[in-house]
Design an enzyme around this catalytic site. Structure first.
Site, PDB file in Angstrom:
ATOM      1  N   ASP A   7       0.850  -1.190   0.000  1.00 23.78           N
ATOM      2  CA  ASP A   7       0.000   0.000   0.000  1.00 23.78           C
ATOM      3  C   ASP A   7       0.885   1.238   0.000  1.00 23.78           C
ATOM      4  OD1 ASP A   7      -2.602   1.275   0.098  1.00 23.78           O
ATOM      5  OD2 ASP A   7      -2.111   1.874   2.139  1.00 23.78           O
ATOM      6  N   GLU A   9       0.797   5.789   0.535  1.00 21.76           N
ATOM      7  CA  GLU A   9       0.126   7.068   0.767  1.00 21.76           C
ATOM      8  C   GLU A   9       0.806   8.096  -0.120  1.00 21.76           C
ATOM      9  OE1 GLU A   9      -2.583   7.255   2.398  1.00 21.76           O
ATOM     10  OE2 GLU A   9      -2.481   5.276   3.316  1.00 21.76           O
ATOM     11  N   ASP A  52      -6.608  17.936   1.100  1.00 17.96           N
ATOM     12  CA  ASP A  52      -7.519  16.788   1.188  1.00 17.96           C
ATOM     13  C   ASP A  52      -6.748  15.501   1.483  1.00 17.96           C
ATOM     14  OD1 ASP A  52      -9.726  18.349   0.721  1.00 17.96           O
ATOM     15  OD2 ASP A  52      -9.847  17.873  -1.420  1.00 17.96           O
ATOM     16  N   HIS A  57      -4.563  10.991   5.434  1.00 18.78           N
ATOM     17  CA  HIS A  57      -3.470  10.229   6.058  1.00 18.78           C
ATOM     18  C   HIS A  57      -2.799  10.935   7.227  1.00 18.78           C
ATOM     19  CE1 HIS A  57      -0.913  12.832   3.637  1.00 18.78           C
ATOM     20  NE2 HIS A  57      -1.300  12.268   2.499  1.00 18.78           N
ATOM     21  N   HIS A 149      -5.644   6.910   7.454  1.00 13.44           N
ATOM     22  CA  HIS A 149      -4.996   5.930   6.588  1.00 13.44           C
ATOM     23  C   HIS A 149      -3.492   5.937   6.855  1.00 13.44           C
ATOM     24  CE1 HIS A 149      -8.287   5.562   3.302  1.00 13.44           C
ATOM     25  NE2 HIS A 149      -8.818   5.876   4.471  1.00 13.44           N
ATOM     26  N   ASP A 154      -2.634  -0.163   6.875  1.00  8.54           N
ATOM     27  CA  ASP A 154      -3.597  -0.665   5.894  1.00  8.54           C
ATOM     28  C   ASP A 154      -3.149  -2.002   5.298  1.00  8.54           C
ATOM     29  OD1 ASP A 154      -5.051   1.556   6.434  1.00  8.54           O
ATOM     30  OD2 ASP A 154      -4.882   2.469   4.454  1.00  8.54           O
TER      31      ASP A 154
END
Length: 235
Positions: A7, A9, A52, A57, A149, A154
């Site tokens: 994963d 970010e 945003d 995160h 997040h 995750d």
């Protein structure tokens, strides 16, 4: 079989608009078991994150200022995932960003195999929500710590969802998750990285002495040689 749950970010939603990776998380599975090995790296994206994205995160620009650039850690990242099947939720998003970073670092893009758990979940549960939080609720995976997040967090959650989703039938809430032996309730042993396994015990009802006697008389009435098994219940 070696698999790596992956994963990322990012600073925004589209690498084509110049957005960059700011965190990579990866968790290793060996033969469908969590091995305990993981990879995590925060990165300096050399640009600000969209407001945003920060709300999602919580990783600030100031926190990332002293972190390495992707090119500095590309070798160790590639070494961690080498030879593994990648497991990603919404793979085009993360693969688009990772391969963009690799190209910027003069590295070859990652090629399949990649297993997209979002595609798999949509196939299994058409018409339902299949984001990670929804899958956690559906498969009984604890995501209570996921207020924001995070790539590594995750990955750990997705690994459990993947193992539960591909390991058997979903618990429909029709049993208590207990197995009864001699009047004592015992929880079934959990599958590593997944929810507890549930199995209903087989109920065995033994014949009474009177029932066995009736059965013996019935067999005796069939005549000699008509019955091939012992009539006294010894076998």
């Amino acid at each position: 079989m070696r698999q790596v749950v992956l994963d990322t970010e990012t600073t925004g939603v589209d690498w084509k608009q110049g957005h960059r990776v700011i965190e990579i998380g990866a968790v290793e599975l060996l033969d469908r078991r969590l091995s305990g090995r993981h990879y995590q790296q925060y990165l300096n994206p050399e640009r600000p994150s969209d407001p945003d994205a920060i709300r999602v995160h919580g990783i600030t620009d100031a926190f990332l200022q002293d972190k390495p650039r992707f090119a500095e850690v590309a070798e160790e990242f590639l070494a961690f995932i080498a030879g593994a099947e990648l497991i990603i939720h919404n793979a085009p998003f993360d693969m688009g960003f990772i391969n963009h970073e690799l190209r910027r670092a003069s590295r070859k893009p990652i090629a399949p195999p990649v297993l997209d758990t979002l595609v798999d979940a949509r196939r299994r549960h058409p018409g339902q929500k299949n984001d990670l939080n929804s899958l956690c609720r559906r498969y009984g995976v604890d995501n209570s710590g996921r207020e924001l997040h995070g790539a590594l967090l995750d990955c750990e959650i997705l690994a459990q969802v993947y193992l539960a989703m591909t390991g058997g039938q979903v618990d429909m809430g029709l049993d208590t998750g207990k197995e009864i032996h001699g009047g004592a309730a015992q929880t079934m042993a959990p599958m590593p990285g997944g929810p507890a396994l549930r199995q209903s015990p087989l109920r065995v009802i033994a014949a009474s002495a009177a029932e066995r006697e009736l059965h013996r008389r019935y067999l005796a009435g069939m005549g000699e040689g008509a019955c091939l098994w012992p009539q006294d219940g010894s076998d």
